[in-house]
Write a protein that holds these residues in place. Structure first.
Motif, mmCIF file in Angstrom:
data_model
loop_
_atom_site.group_PDB
_atom_site.id
_atom_site.type_symbol
_atom_site.label_atom_id
_atom_site.label_comp_id
_atom_site.label_asym_id
_atom_site.label_seq_id
_atom_site.Cartn_x
_atom_site.Cartn_y
_atom_site.Cartn_z
ATOM 1 N N VAL A 22 0.816 -1.092 0.140
ATOM 2 C CA VAL A 22 -0.037 0.094 -0.168
ATOM 3 C C VAL A 22 0.791 1.284 -0.061
ATOM 4 C CG1 VAL A 22 -2.106 -0.951 1.093
ATOM 5 C CG2 VAL A 22 -0.412 0.023 2.415
ATOM 6 N N LEU A 23 2.137 1.195 0.544
ATOM 7 C CA LEU A 23 2.951 2.270 0.401
ATOM 8 C C LEU A 23 3.241 2.464 -0.947
ATOM 9 C CD1 LEU A 23 5.266 2.002 3.531
ATOM 10 C CD2 LEU A 23 3.619 3.813 3.069
ATOM 11 N N GLY A 24 3.552 1.360 -1.854
ATOM 12 C CA GLY A 24 3.862 1.432 -3.282
ATOM 13 C C GLY A 24 2.697 2.154 -4.033
ATOM 14 N N ILE A 25 1.086 1.805 -3.561
ATOM 15 C CA ILE A 25 0.227 2.397 -4.129
ATOM 16 C C ILE A 25 0.096 3.798 -3.800
ATOM 17 C CG2 ILE A 25 -2.206 2.169 -3.996
ATOM 18 C CD1 ILE A 25 -1.444 -0.100 -5.509
ATOM 19 N N TRP A 26 0.357 4.230 -2.596
ATOM 20 C CA TRP A 26 0.344 5.585 -2.330
ATOM 21 C C TRP A 26 1.476 6.347 -3.037
ATOM 22 C CZ3 TRP A 26 4.348 8.118 0.483
ATOM 23 C CH2 TRP A 26 4.392 9.465 0.790
ATOM 24 N N ALA A 27 2.717 5.889 -3.271
ATOM 25 C CA ALA A 27 3.756 6.153 -4.160
ATOM 26 C C ALA A 27 3.097 6.600 -5.477
ATOM 27 C CB ALA A 27 5.073 5.637 -3.904
#
Length: 822
Positions: free
Chosen positions: A283-288
Motif C-alpha cells: 500500500v505504500l507503493g500504491i500511495w507512491a
C-alpha cells in the motif's frame, strides 16, 4: 498573515471549481492511494501496534512448552506450580486452567460466552481490577469455594443492561449456579480473543497440584509479569534450569524438557507480522503511485497556468507567496482525498471482514483509533508536500518575461521529460504489483488443486461443546457418567432423522478444522521398545460413518460399524501414512496396537483409510490412528477428549447451508445447554485453512487493479495534455498533407516508447522484488514465465487503450479550427 492564508484558500477553491475534471481526477486518485493505506494501517494498528488492555502490557509474557507441528506442548498445573516457585516471589504469575463455550441466560436473553477458569492471582498479575465488585481471593481456588464469577463488560451490558447492582446476583453456567463477584473494565479480555468472556476461579484439588504428567494431570497455561530489570531471556534461563531438573525426574512421558518465554502480545500476533508487513509495503507503493500520478497532473497544470503565474509575479507576488498558494491547493486536494480515502478504507475492511477474521489474529482490537487518524493526517500532509511542492518550484522558476509573451503555448521540454519519467515510474510500479498479484492468484489456484483426500460437496461441519457441570478433575471419572452413551450416540440418531441428511458422523478432529491435536504413543504387536522409538501418531476419536460423511476412501479392510460397541473388542483404523512408516509394506490388517492397560492393550487394526490433509494442504499427512467413539468410556484412553470437544460432519442430499438451522435445533433437543462453535461447510473450512494467503491474494489483486487504473490514467493524462498543447502543430501538419494515420502513429509511437521503458524497468524491479515473497508462494516459481508474460500483455493492452483515446482525438483534429485555436 491570516488574511493572506484565507485569500489563498478561496483562490484555490475557485481554481479547482474552474477545472472540475482535474480536481475530480486528482481527488479520486489520492483517495484510492490514501484509502488503501488506511485499510492496512487500521489492521496494523489493531493487531501489532496497539497495547493490550493490561497495565504495562509489554512486560506480560506467556510461558509454554515447545511448539512442534503447529501445536504447542502443554504444561500440567503441577508443572506450572514448580515453575512459579522457580521464578521467585518477584515475578507475578497467573494461570488459565480451562476454557469452554457456554450458553447463559439473563434478563437480556440468551448469550453465548466463553467461560475461563483461572488462578486467583491472574487479574493482579495483569494489573486490572473490576469496575464493579471485587476480584478473586486465593482461597477461592479450593474445590467447593469457586462458585463466583467475574463478568466481561460486554456480557454485563447485554445480559443485565449495565445494571450497577449486579454484584451479588446469580448466573447459571453449565447447570451450576455462580454468584457475580464483579464486572471487568470495557475492552478487557484474557486470553485475548474474539469471544465474550466470564471468569471463574478454577477448582484445584490435590491431584491437580501433584500430577506433573499422565492421565491425572490437569493442563494449564502460565503467564507472568516481568519485574523491572528482568528480561524475557533471563526469566527463560531461570525457568529452564528448573524445567530440565523436573523433566529428568520423569524421563518417560513426562513434561517437556524446556519451556519457551514470549511476550504475550508477540505470541498472539507472531503469525500476522509477515503478511501485514508485506501488505503495508504494497500500500505504500500504491500511495507512491498515486503521488506520482497527481504530481504529473500538477506539472501539466503548472504549464497550462504559466501565463497566469507570470502575470501575478509581474504584479508583485513574491515567489514565496506563489509557492504558498500552490501548497494550499495541494493541501485542499489531499485533505478532500483523505476524507474519501478514510471512507474507502473502512468500506474495504467491511467488505473483507469475514476473510480478515479467519486469516488474522486479534481482530477484536481492529477499529478506528487516534493513531489511525494521526497517521492519516501525517500522510495527508506529506502527500500535499510531495504533489504540490515540486511542481510549484518548477513553475515559479520560469522567466516572467517569457511567460508574459505566451511561450507557454507548447510545454517546455523539461516539463515533458519530467512527466514522462513519472509515467514510466508508474508503469514500472504497476508491473511489480501485477506480477505479485499474479503469483498469489496462481498460488491460491495451486492450493485449491491439491488432493485433499476427502469430498467437499454438501458437507456441513461444526464444533459441539456440552455444558456439563463438572470440575476440572472429575471429567474423566467413571462417576461422571459416559457422555458418549448419554449424549453423543443419541445426537447421532437425532441428526440422522433430519430430512435431507444422508450420513452423519462425529469426530474429535475433522479435516481443516484442527482446533487441537493429541499425539499418542503406542506399542505395536506387543513389541515393547525404548520410549523414544515407540510409534506415535495423531490420535482421533470418530464414530461409524465418518468415511462416508467426509468421502474418505477405504484402502484396506473396513471402517467402524454398529457392531463395534463398548463391550466388543477394541478396533483401530490407521491411515496410509502410519502403515507406510511403521509397518513397512506388511499387511496392516490384524496388527495389534497397545495403548495403556485393559481393553486398549489389545486393539486390532481392522482398516486403512487414505491420507487426509488435516491442517495445511502444503504439508505431508502425519501418521494417524482412529479409535471408535462408541468404544470409549470414562477411564479409557482419549475419553477426556470427548468430554472437552467434539465435531460433527453432516453430508446432505441438499446444499449444506440448508442444514444449519436443523442441526442447531436437533442439538438443543438432545442437549439443551450445548453450544455450537464455528458452524460452516467443509468448503469454507478449506478456504479458511489457506489463512493469510487468501486475504493477501484478495488485497493484492485489488491493489494491482487499482495500480493499473492509476497508471492508465497517468498515461492517458500525459498524452491528452501533449495533444492539447500541440493542437496547433498537429493542425498545421494535417494542413500540409499529413494523413490521419500519420498523426495516429505520431502519438502512439511516443506512447510505445514510454510503455516499453516502463515494462523494462518494471520487469527488472519485479524480478528482484518477487524473491521477497518466496515464503508465500506455493505450486509456482517466483520467476514464473507465464505470470510475467501474462502481466506484460495485460499492462501493454491497458496502456494501448489509454494511449488510443488521445491518439484518435489527435487524428480527428480539424486543421482550420486548430490554426485558429491560439
Amino acid at each position: 498573515m491570516t488574511n493572506a492564508f484565507m485569500q489563498d484558500i478561496r483562490y484555490a477553491l475557485r481554481q479547482l471549481r474552474k477545472s472540475p475534471g482535474f480536481a475530480l481526477t486528482a481527488i479520486a486518485v489520492l483517495a484510492l492511494g490514501l484509502g488503501a493505506n488506511i485499510a492496512v494501517f487500521t489492521l496494523l494498528d489493531g493487531i501489532l501496534l496497539r497495547p493490550l488492555p493490561y497495565a504495562q502490557a509489554n512486560r506480560i509474557v506467556a510461558v509454554s512448552g515447545p511448539e512442534a507441528n503447529g501445536f504447542t506442548e502443554s504444561l500440567s498445573y503441577a508443572n506450572v506450580r514448580q515453575l512459579v516457585d522457580a521464578a521467585g516471589t518477584t515475578v507475578q504469575t497467573g494461570a488459565v486452567l480451562d476454557q469452554s463455550m457456554a450458553s447463559v441466560v439473563g434478563p437480556g436473553g440468551r448469550l453465548q460466552i466463553e467461560k475461563v477458569d483461572v488462578t486467583a492471582g491472574l487479574t493482579r498479575m495483569l494489573g486490572v481490577q473490576p469496575i464493579l465488585g471485587r476480584s478473586f481471593l486465593d482461597e477461592e481456588n479450593d474445590p467447593g469455594r469457586n462458585s463466583i464469577v467475574l463478568l466481561g463488560e460486554d456480557v454485563w451490558r447485554k445480559l443485565y443492561a449495565g445494571d450497577p447492582q449486579v454484584v451479588g446476583k446469580t448466573l447459571t453456567i453449565k447447570s451450576k449456579t455462580y454468584t457475580i463477584a464483579g464486572v471487568m473494565p470495557r475492552g478487557f479480555a484474557f486470553p485475548f480473543g474474539e469471544e465474550m468472556e466470564v471468569w471463574s476461579p478454577a477448582a484445584i484439588g490435590a491431584t491437580a497440584k501433584t500430577a506433573v504428567s499422565g492421565s491425572n494431570a490437569v493442563w494449564a497455561s502460565l503467564f507472568a509479569r516481568l519485574p523491572e530489570g528482568m528480561t524475557e531471556s533471563q526469566l527463560a534461563a531461570n525457568l529452564n534450569r528448573a524445567q530440565a531438573r523436573i523433566a529428568k525426574e520423569i524421563p518417560d512421558g513426562g513434561p517437556p524438557a524446556f519451556v519457551e518465554v514470549k511476550q504475550y502480545q508477540t505470541s498472539l500476533n507472531a503469525h500476522a507480522r509477515k503478511p501485514l508487513a508485506l501488505l503495508y509495503a504494497v500500500v505504500l507503493g500504491i500511495w507512491a503511485l498515486a503521488c506520482l500520478n497527481v504530481t504529473s497532473l500538477m506539472l501539466a497544470r503548472a504549464v497550462a497556468r504559466s501565463r497566469e503565474q507570470a502575470v501575478r509575479a509581474a504584479l508583485g507576488a513574491s515567489r514565496v507567496r506563489l509557492l504558498q498558494q500552490a501548497i494550499i491547493e495541494s493541501l485542499l486536494l489531499s485533505g478532500i482525498g483523505s476524507v474519501f480515502g478514510l471512507l474507502a478504507g473502512q468500506v474495504t475492511l467491511k467488505l473483507l471482514w469475514r476473510q480478515i477474521e479467519h486469516s488474522l489474529p486479534m481482530t477484536r482490537a481492529v477499529h478506528m483509533e487516534w493513531r489511525v487518524v494521526a497517521g492519516l493526517a501525517l500522510l495527508t500532509l506529506l502527500t500535499a508536500l510531495i504533489v504540490g511542492l515540486f511542481p510549484a518550484l518548477r513553475a515559479t522558476r520560469r522567466n516572467v518575461q517569457s511567460g508574459l509573451h505566451g511561450v507557454n503555448t507548447t510545454a517546455s521540454a523539461s516539463h515533458n521529460r519530467t512527466r514522462e519519467v513519472l509515467v514510466v515510474a508508474q508503469l514500472a510500479l504497476t508491473l511489480v504489483f501485477l506480477v505479485g498479484a499474479g503469483l498469489f492468484l496462481r498460488t491460491i489456484h495451486a492450493l485449491r488443486q491439491v488432493p485433499l483426500g476427502f469430498a467437499q460437496r454438501n458437507v456441513l461441519t461444526g464444533g459441539i461443546i456440552l455444558n456439563q457441570s463438572s470440575t476440572i478433575e472429575d471429567k474423566d471419572s467413571p462417576k461422571s457418567g459416559n457422555i458418549v452413551q448419554t449424549t453423543y450416540l443419541p445426537l447421532l440418531e437425532r441428526l440422522r432423522a433430519i430430512p435431507g441428511v444422508r450420513v452423519v458422523a462425529l469426530s474429535s478432529v475433522l479435516p481443516m478444522r484442527s482446533e487441537f491435536g493429541v499425539t499418542v504413543s503406542v506399542v505395536l504387536d506387543h513389541k515393547q521398545g525404548p520410549k523414544d522409538h515407540e510409534p506415535d501418531a495423531d490420535g482421533r476419536l470418530a464414530s461409524a460413518g465418518l468415511v462416508d460423511a467426509m468421502g474418505i476412501p477405504m484402502v484396506r479392510g473396513r471402517y467402524f460399524n454398529e457392531d463395534d460397541s463398548s463391550t466388543s473388542p477394541v478396533v483401530v483404523v490407521a491411515n496410509e501414512a502410519f502403515v507406510n512408516k511403521y509397518l513397512h509394506g506388511l499387511d496392516p490388517i490384524g496388527h495389534v496396537i497397545s495403548m495403556g492397560k485393559g481393553r486398549f492393550e489389545d486393539a486390532h487394526i481392522v482398516g486403512v483409510i487414505g491420507d487426509v490433509k488435516q491442517t495445511d494442504v502444503t504439508k505431508d499427512t502425519k501418521p494417524e490412528l482412529y479409535f471408535d467413539l462408541a468404544q470409549i468410556a470414562p477411564g479409557t484412553p482419549l475419553y477426556n477428549i470427548a468430554t472437552a470437544f467434539i465435531q460433527v460432519a453432516i453430508r446432505g442430499a441438499v446444499p449444506a447451508d440448508a442444514l444449519r438451522a436443523q442441526f442447531d435445533k436437533a442439538l438443543h433437543e438432545v442437549a439443551p445447554d450445548a453450544t455450537t462453535t464455528d458452524v460452516k461447510t467443509i468448503h469454507e473450512a478449506v478456504e479458511d485453512s489457506f489463512g493469510s494467503q487468501t486475504l493477501t491474494s484478495y488485497l493484492l489483486e485489488g491493489f494491482a487493479g487499482l495500480a493499473l487504473l492509476i497508471a492508465s490514467v497517468g498515461l492517458y493524462g500525459l498524452l491528452s495534455f501533449a495533444v492539447a498543447q500541440r493542437t496547433r502543430e498537429i493542425g498545421l501538419r494535417i494542413a500540409l498533407g499529413a494523413q490521419r494515420v500519420n498523426i495516429l502513429n505520431l502519438v502512439l509511437r511516443r506512447a510505445l516508447l514510454l510503455v516499453g521503458a516502463g515494462l523494462v524497468c518494471g520487469g527488472a524491479m519485479a524480478w528482484f522484488v518477487v524473491s521477497l515473497t518466496r515464503s508465500y508462494i506455493y505450486g509456482v516459481q517466483t520467476h514464473d514465465a507465464l505470470t510475467f508474460t501474462a502481466v506484460v500483455v495485460v499492462l501493454a493492452a491497458a496502456s494501448f487503450f489509454a494511449a488510443w483515446l488521445p491518439a484518435r482525438h489527435a487524428a480527428s483534429i480539424e486543421p482550420m479550427q486548430a490554426l485558429r485555436s491560439e
